[in-house]
Design a protein around this motif. Sequence first.
Motif, short mmCIF file in Angstrom:
data_model
loop_
_atom_site.label_atom_id
_atom_site.label_comp_id
_atom_site.label_asym_id
_atom_site.label_seq_id
_atom_site.Cartn_x
_atom_site.Cartn_y
_atom_site.Cartn_z
N PHE A 123 0.82 -1.22 -0.02
CA PHE A 123 -0.07 0.07 -0.05
C PHE A 123 0.98 1.22 -0.01
CE2 PHE A 123 -2.23 3.41 2.39
CZ PHE A 123 -3.31 3.65 1.35
N ASP A 124 0.75 2.11 -1.10
CA ASP A 124 1.47 3.35 -1.11
C ASP A 124 0.64 4.58 -1.41
OD1 ASP A 124 3.31 5.70 -1.96
OD2 ASP A 124 4.68 3.94 -3.15
N SER A 125 0.73 5.42 -0.32
CA SER A 125 -0.30 6.66 -0.04
C SER A 125 -0.05 7.42 -1.09
CB SER A 125 -0.07 7.16 1.38
OG SER A 125 1.12 7.54 1.43
N LEU A 126 1.35 7.72 -1.69
CA LEU A 126 1.68 8.79 -2.55
C LEU A 126 1.28 8.09 -4.11
CD1 LEU A 126 4.83 9.95 -1.26
CD2 LEU A 126 2.75 10.93 -0.81
N ARG A 127 1.15 6.77 -4.11
CA ARG A 127 0.92 6.35 -5.69
C ARG A 127 -0.53 5.77 -5.67
NH1 ARG A 127 6.15 2.46 -6.38
NH2 ARG A 127 5.12 2.32 -8.51
N GLY A 128 -1.28 6.02 -5.18
CA GLY A 128 -2.75 5.62 -5.10
C GLY A 128 -3.14 4.40 -4.67
N GLY A 129 -2.68 3.91 -3.36
CA GLY A 129 -3.15 2.81 -2.67
C GLY A 129 -2.56 1.49 -3.29
N ILE A 130 -3.10 0.52 -3.37
CA ILE A 130 -2.47 -0.77 -3.70
C ILE A 130 -1.62 -0.93 -5.14
CG2 ILE A 130 -2.84 -3.30 -3.83
CD1 ILE A 130 -3.36 -2.37 -1.19
N LEU A 131 -0.35 -1.23 -4.82
CA LEU A 131 0.35 -1.62 -6.00
C LEU A 131 0.00 -2.84 -6.58
CD1 LEU A 131 3.77 -0.02 -4.77
CD2 LEU A 131 2.06 1.25 -5.76
N ILE A 136 9.49 2.65 2.05
CA ILE A 136 9.70 3.95 2.55
C ILE A 136 8.80 3.94 3.67
CG2 ILE A 136 9.43 6.42 1.92
CD1 ILE A 136 9.60 5.26 -0.86
N PRO A 137 9.25 4.41 5.18
CA PRO A 137 8.50 4.47 6.12
C PRO A 137 7.37 5.46 6.11
CG PRO A 137 10.84 4.23 6.58
CD PRO A 137 10.72 4.41 5.33
N ILE A 138 6.48 5.17 6.67
CA ILE A 138 5.05 6.27 6.81
C ILE A 138 4.45 5.99 5.50
CG2 ILE A 138 4.26 8.60 7.11
CD1 ILE A 138 6.89 8.90 8.90
N ILE A 139 5.03 6.21 4.44
CA ILE A 139 4.44 6.20 3.28
C ILE A 139 3.76 4.92 2.53
CG2 ILE A 139 4.82 6.81 0.53
CD1 ILE A 139 6.94 8.90 1.55
N GLN A 140 4.72 3.76 2.89
CA GLN A 140 4.52 2.67 2.36
C GLN A 140 4.18 1.59 3.71
OE1 GLN A 140 7.65 1.49 -0.19
NE2 GLN A 140 6.75 2.23 -1.96
#
Length: 298
Positions: free
Chosen positions: A52-60, A72-76
Motif C-alpha cells: 500500500f503506497d499512499s503517494l501512488r494511489g493505494g495498492i500497487l 519507505i516508512p510512513i508512506i508505504q
Amino acid sequence: PTASAPATPTNTATMDKILGRISTAAGALAVGSFTVNSCIYNVDGGERAVMFDSLRGGILPDVRDEGTHFIIPIIQRPIIIDVRTKPREIPSVTGTKDLQMVNIKLRVLWRPVIEKLPQLYRELGTDFDERVLPSIGNEVLKSVVAQYNAEELLSKRAEVSNRIKSELIKRGAHFHLTLDDVAITHLTFGREFMKAIESKQVASQEAERQQYVVQRAEQERIASVTRAEGEAEAATIITRAMEKTGNAIVEVRRIDAAKEIAAKLARGRNITYLPGGSAGGSSGGDGGNPGLLLSIDK
C-alpha cells in the motif's frame, strides 16, 4: 597520609566530552536501528506481500515474493497474505428434486491466485475466504443437488461430486481462488426419508418372500399334477392288463406283497408261528384254519 590531588577543570571538561560523545553515538545508533527496521520487512515461506503506497494511489499492482524487501516508512505499508493451500468445510441443508431435505458437507482445498492478490485484497480484504467460500459453496450445492432425487444422490455420488467440483472451480475462478480438490464428506437425509427407506426395504423383502411362496406353490402344483397323471396312467395300464390276463396280475401283485411281508417277518426276532386247528377238532383237511404268525413283545 598523603591527600589526593583535587580534580582540575581540565579533567572535568575531558570527561564531559567523552560522555557527550558516547550518548551521541548511542542516540545515533538507536535512530539508525529504528530507521533500518522501519525500512525493511520480511516475507516468510508460503506468504506473499502486497504494498500500500499512499503517494501512488493505494495498492500497487506488483506482488512481493518471499525474502527481505525495502519500504519507505510512513508512506508505504506491506500487507502479508498466506498463499498456502488450506482446507475448508462447507455445510449446507438443501432440498432434492423429490423435495427431500439433505444435510451435506463439502471439504474444499483452496488457495488464492498469487498474480491476483492486489485485486483480491482491494476487493475483498484479507478474509476473502470467509466472504467467498461459504456463499459460493451453498449456491453450487443447492443448484446441483436440486437436479437429483434422494436415491440418485446415493447411487450417483461420484457424478454429483464431480459436478459440484466443476461448478465450484468456475465460481472460485471468478473470485481469483484456485480449488485443488472438492469432496463430499457427509451426506444424510431427514428422518422421514430414512423411515421411508426402511419401509421400502421391508416391503421389498416381503414381496420377495411372497414371490418365493408363490413359486413354491406353483412347483408343488406341477408336482401334484405330474404325480396324478402318473397314477392315472398306471391305473390305465393295470386296467388294460387285467382285461387281457384276467386276475393273473392280481395274483402276481399278491405274491409280491407276500414276499415283501415274509422278508420283513424274517428279519423280526419275536415272530411266533401258531398252526391253525381243523374243524370239529380233527387235524388236517381242507376245512382247517390257517396258521398265524404273531409278533410277541418281551
